[in-house]
Write an enzyme that holds these catalytic residues in place. Structure first.
Site, PDB file in Angstrom:
ATOM      1  N   GLU A 112      10.644  10.545   8.143  1.00  0.00           N
ATOM      2  CA  GLU A 112       9.560  11.348   8.693  1.00  0.00           C
ATOM      3  C   GLU A 112       9.764  11.480  10.198  1.00  0.00           C
ATOM      4  O   GLU A 112      10.574  10.788  10.799  1.00  0.00           O
ATOM      5  CB  GLU A 112       8.213  10.688   8.388  1.00  0.00           C
ATOM      6  CG  GLU A 112       7.928  10.581   6.898  1.00  0.00           C
ATOM      7  CD  GLU A 112       6.602   9.925   6.592  1.00  0.00           C
ATOM      8  OE1 GLU A 112       5.632  10.667   6.338  1.00  0.00           O
ATOM      9  OE2 GLU A 112       6.531   8.691   6.597  1.00  0.00           O
ATOM     10  N   ASN A 140      -4.049   1.418   7.233  1.00  0.00           N
ATOM     11  CA  ASN A 140      -3.710   0.673   8.452  1.00  0.00           C
ATOM     12  C   ASN A 140      -3.597   1.578   9.686  1.00  0.00           C
ATOM     13  O   ASN A 140      -3.940   1.163  10.786  1.00  0.00           O
ATOM     14  CB  ASN A 140      -2.448  -0.168   8.261  1.00  0.00           C
ATOM     15  CG  ASN A 140      -1.216   0.649   7.943  1.00  0.00           C
ATOM     16  OD1 ASN A 140      -1.300   1.679   7.280  1.00  0.00           O
ATOM     17  ND2 ASN A 140      -0.069   0.198   8.407  1.00  0.00           N
ATOM     18  N   GLU A 177       7.134   5.670   2.501  1.00  0.00           N
ATOM     19  CA  GLU A 177       7.217   4.714   3.608  1.00  0.00           C
ATOM     20  C   GLU A 177       6.462   3.484   3.140  1.00  0.00           C
ATOM     21  O   GLU A 177       5.240   3.498   3.008  1.00  0.00           O
ATOM     22  CB  GLU A 177       6.607   5.307   4.886  1.00  0.00           C
ATOM     23  CG  GLU A 177       7.025   4.558   6.149  1.00  0.00           C
ATOM     24  CD  GLU A 177       6.126   3.390   6.469  1.00  0.00           C
ATOM     25  OE1 GLU A 177       6.508   2.250   6.106  1.00  0.00           O
ATOM     26  OE2 GLU A 177       5.075   3.595   7.064  1.00  0.00           O
ATOM     27  N   CYS A 228       3.586  -2.097   9.037  1.00  0.00           N
ATOM     28  CA  CYS A 228       4.844  -2.305   8.307  1.00  0.00           C
ATOM     29  C   CYS A 228       5.994  -2.660   9.241  1.00  0.00           C
ATOM     30  O   CYS A 228       6.978  -3.259   8.811  1.00  0.00           O
ATOM     31  CB  CYS A 228       5.207  -1.048   7.512  1.00  0.00           C
ATOM     32  SG  CYS A 228       4.009  -0.615   6.244  1.00  0.00           S
TER      33      CYS A 228
END
Length: 454
Positions: A433, A129, A227, A261
């Site tokens: 992150e 994505n 993630e 997301c």
């Protein structure tokens, strides 16, 4: 061979050899050798090479962006931002190389020091994505901390990753330090996860796959950052600037065709403002320009693949057509197109309201008061991101503390900045992150005691 298709036309763009477990093992051997020299280099030299890498990426931003448009169907504006984000991440990480400090801890009988040392070889499994920036989220700080990186891009989007590896060599990074291994998850991805020499896996993708990777890493006591999915709320209180909230809402779930997301796919609106908000939202959604991602005017492109299109369609079937409150337009013919869609009048526990669709579909749900808003916002297994729209500062702070999510934004939909930490609660993942501590996530802490007693 992996086949790379243009999502806007379904035309074959390229074929790329798929890595085997033997390829992964050979790449690890090269990476381990390169990493030893890289870790031993002076911090200033590592920083200088990373800045040179950033400069080379900057020289190729347009090329990388066009490649991303072709393989991922991203709009040209988004793709330019993504290539620029890779550059910025490398620059930011380079600035941390010479500030990767340990501590001096007061103890009796001597001096105690901590030293941050690189892990070794890190495996990065990137999604389709956001192929470029998410790969760089891990690659840039891992390299800056003195590690080597083996990157497996998604099988549908390997081209920008392969080009970045070429640019790294052009910038002067050592051969073998940053390698790209295109391949499938069950073969190349699994080989990375199970390789005994790889010290850490960074994975971005579905919660289902993330759990499988976590289990395999646990068996080897291997570090992991995950993630994963999201079903983020966009909470609109009645006292908010409704015009601003409605104008911002479409791209909060339509950006990247909803394949994000952090997409705010659950729009929660206080009941007293519900009808007015929908009146404002309708033209805002219907005016979104969906079309050729290479056109500068386009705001939303296609979905990534036929499989993803079928998944999104499964949430808006004949049984739920009556729930379609707002629908935009999308091209017909070749390409994986789905129109912007807003569902209203659905149950709060309906699949479309609680499951991650990963497409340009949102639901609008009413709530009564602040407590009800928080209940709805937290009525999901995810906890990645979210937005809160209100003019009341106290309410904004209370809601921000009460919503269980790793990244919240008040009166905006911002989620990701390379200088602030990013990550989720619950089923949205493990670890953080980006931000000022990104490099330390790729280090071991060694404690050294120096006795001063005679």
């Amino acid at each position: 061979m992996l086949q790379v298709l243009n999502p806007a036309t379904e035309e074959l763009v390229a074929t790329v050899p798929a890595a085997t477990p033997a390829d992964v093992d050979a790449a690890f051997t090269r990476a381990a050798a390169a990493q030893r020299g890289w870790a031993a280099a002076a911090p200033a030299d590592r920083a200088r090479l990373l800045r040179r890498f950033a400069a080379v990426v900057d020289d190729h931003v347009e090329e990388l962006a066009r490649l991303e448009v072709t393989e991922a169907g991203h709009t040209l504006g988004n793709a330019r931002w993504e290539a620029g984000n890779v550059r910025d991440l490398l620059d930011f990480a380079a600035g941390g190389v010479e500030r990767l400090n340990g501590r001096q801890i007061p103890v009796a009988g001597g001096i105690d020091l901590t030293i941050l040392e690189p892990l070794g070889v890190v495996g990065v499994i990137a999604p389709w994505n956001f192929p470029m920036p998410i790969a760089a989220w891990a690659t840039a700080p891992a390299l800056a901390a003195g590690n080597a990186v083996l990157l497996k891009p998604a099988e549908t989007t390997p081209l920008t990753a392969l080009r970045l590896a070429e640019l790294a060599l052009e910038a002067g990074l050592p051969e073998g330090l940053f390698q790209v291994l295109p391949g499938t998850g069950p073969v190349a991805g699994n080989a990375l996860v199970e390789h005994p020499g790889i010290a850490k896996i960074v994975f971005t993708g579905s919660t289902r796959v993330g759990k499988s990777i976590m289990a395999k890493c646990a068996d080897r006591v291997k570090r992991v950052t995950l993630e994963l999915g999201g079903k983020s709320p966009n909470i609109v209180f009645a006292d908010a600037d409704l015009e601003a909230a409605a104008a911002a809402a479409p791209m909060s779930f339509l950006d990247n065709s909803g394949q994000d997301c952090c997409a705010r796919t659950r729009i929660l609106v206080q009941r007293s403002a519900y009808d007015r908000f929908l009146e404002l939202l309708t033209p805002a959604v219907q005016e979104i320009v969906v079309g050729d991602p290479a056109d500068e005017r386009t705001q939303m492109g296609p979905l990534i693949s036929r499989a993803q299109l079928d998944r999104v369609r499964s949430y808006v079937t004949d049984a739920t057509e009556q729930a379609v409150g707002i629908r935009g337009k999308a091209p017909e013919g070749p390409g994986f197109w789905f129109p912007p869609t807003v569902l209203t009048g659905v149950a709060e526990d309906a699949p479309c309201a609680v499951e991650e669709i990963f497409g340009p579909v949102a639901v609008v749900l009413p709530f009564e008061d602040e407590a009800d808003a928080i209940r709805l916002a937290n009525a999901t297994e995810y906890g990645l991101s979210g937005s809160i729209w209100t003019r009341d500062l106290g309410r904004a702070l209370r809601a921000s503390r009460a919503v269980r999510a790793g990244n919240l934004s008040v009166n905006s939909h911002s989620s990701v900045r390379y200088w602030t930490p990013f990550g989720g609660y619950q089923q949205s993942g493990l670890g953080r992150e980006l931000g000022p501590d990104a490099l330390t996530a790729f280090t071991e802490t060694k404690n050294v005691f120096l006795s001063t007693e005679a």
